[in-house]
Scaffold this motif. Structure first.
Motif, short mmCIF file in Angstrom:
data_model
loop_
_atom_site.label_atom_id
_atom_site.label_comp_id
_atom_site.label_asym_id
_atom_site.label_seq_id
_atom_site.Cartn_x
_atom_site.Cartn_y
_atom_site.Cartn_z
N SER A 15 0.28 7.86 -0.66
CA SER A 15 -0.07 9.34 -1.42
C SER A 15 -1.36 8.91 -2.26
O SER A 15 -1.90 7.63 -2.73
CB SER A 15 1.50 9.27 -2.36
OG SER A 15 1.17 10.13 -3.42
N GLU A 16 -1.45 9.97 -2.49
CA GLU A 16 -2.69 10.49 -3.77
C GLU A 16 -1.57 10.54 -4.79
O GLU A 16 -3.03 10.68 -6.23
CB GLU A 16 -3.65 11.51 -3.16
CG GLU A 16 -4.07 11.76 -1.97
CD GLU A 16 -5.11 10.44 -1.58
OE1 GLU A 16 -5.75 10.29 -2.91
OE2 GLU A 16 -5.72 9.63 -0.88
N ASP A 17 -0.98 11.02 -5.48
CA ASP A 17 -0.23 11.30 -6.70
C ASP A 17 -0.03 10.18 -7.53
O ASP A 17 1.13 9.23 -7.15
CB ASP A 17 1.01 11.90 -6.72
CG ASP A 17 1.73 12.26 -7.78
OD1 ASP A 17 1.40 11.72 -8.96
OD2 ASP A 17 2.96 13.27 -7.30
N ASP A 18 -0.56 9.56 -8.67
CA ASP A 18 -0.78 8.76 -9.16
C ASP A 18 1.12 8.36 -9.88
O ASP A 18 0.93 7.16 -9.73
CB ASP A 18 -1.55 8.70 -10.59
CG ASP A 18 -2.67 8.30 -10.18
OD1 ASP A 18 -3.66 7.94 -9.49
OD2 ASP A 18 -3.65 9.04 -11.05
N GLU A 19 1.33 9.35 -10.10
CA GLU A 19 2.80 8.53 -10.15
C GLU A 19 3.87 8.34 -9.43
O GLU A 19 4.59 7.77 -9.84
CB GLU A 19 3.51 10.34 -11.17
CG GLU A 19 4.97 10.31 -11.93
CD GLU A 19 5.14 11.10 -12.38
OE1 GLU A 19 6.24 11.88 -12.76
OE2 GLU A 19 4.36 12.21 -12.07
N LYS A 77 5.78 1.69 -7.36
CA LYS A 77 4.87 0.84 -7.20
C LYS A 77 6.14 -0.65 -8.42
O LYS A 77 6.42 -1.97 -8.30
CB LYS A 77 4.00 -0.32 -8.01
CG LYS A 77 2.34 0.09 -6.78
CD LYS A 77 1.52 -0.68 -6.89
CE LYS A 77 0.65 -0.50 -5.40
NZ LYS A 77 -0.75 -0.84 -5.56
N VAL A 117 3.12 6.86 -7.37
CA VAL A 117 2.21 5.60 -6.32
C VAL A 117 3.15 4.59 -7.91
O VAL A 117 3.17 3.58 -7.20
CB VAL A 117 0.68 5.15 -6.58
CG1 VAL A 117 0.74 4.12 -7.13
CG2 VAL A 117 0.37 6.69 -5.15
N SER A 118 3.17 4.60 -8.87
CA SER A 118 3.33 4.15 -10.42
C SER A 118 4.36 3.74 -10.16
O SER A 118 5.45 2.88 -10.17
CB SER A 118 2.98 4.99 -11.31
OG SER A 118 1.71 5.08 -11.57
N LYS A 119 5.35 5.17 -9.38
CA LYS A 119 6.97 5.23 -9.60
C LYS A 119 7.62 4.22 -8.76
O LYS A 119 7.82 3.00 -8.42
CB LYS A 119 8.22 6.41 -9.18
CG LYS A 119 8.07 6.96 -10.48
CD LYS A 119 8.19 8.70 -10.14
CE LYS A 119 8.60 9.10 -11.83
NZ LYS A 119 9.06 10.41 -11.38
N GLN A 177 0.93 -1.27 -0.22
CA GLN A 177 -0.14 0.30 0.00
C GLN A 177 0.59 1.31 0.29
O GLN A 177 1.26 1.51 0.82
CB GLN A 177 -0.75 -0.14 1.08
CG GLN A 177 -1.59 -1.21 1.26
CD GLN A 177 -2.88 -1.32 -0.14
OE1 GLN A 177 -3.17 0.15 -0.19
NE2 GLN A 177 -3.01 -2.43 -0.40
#
Length: 76
Positions: free
Chosen positions: A24-28, A34, A30-32, A21
């Protein structure tokens, strides 16, 4: 003799990121995070498989058996 263990790197990496989990709310972000975790888990499983294969091959090696025999009889 133990059985060789083989981890599917792709399945392992997906399992790791599936249970992670990101706070963060920032998609970028989260993507980085993960992606970084996926790659780390993938290459860790791959490295484990290589080490396991080397260990498995070594345990079947005649040189290892000969060396262990020499150690047991103190005939260096």
């Amino acid at each position: 003799m133990k059985e060789k263990i083989d981890i599917d790197p792709k399945e392992f990496a997906y399992a790791v990121i599936g249970n992670y989990q990101v706070d963060s709310e920032d998609d970028e972000v989260v993507s980085k995070k993960k992606l970084s975790l996926y790659l780390t888990a993938y290459y860790l499983a791959d490295k484990f498989n290589q080490l396991e294969q080397d260990q498995f091959n070594l345990s079947k090696s005649n040189d290892l058996k000969k060396m262990l025999g020499m150690i047991g009889t103190n005939k260096y």
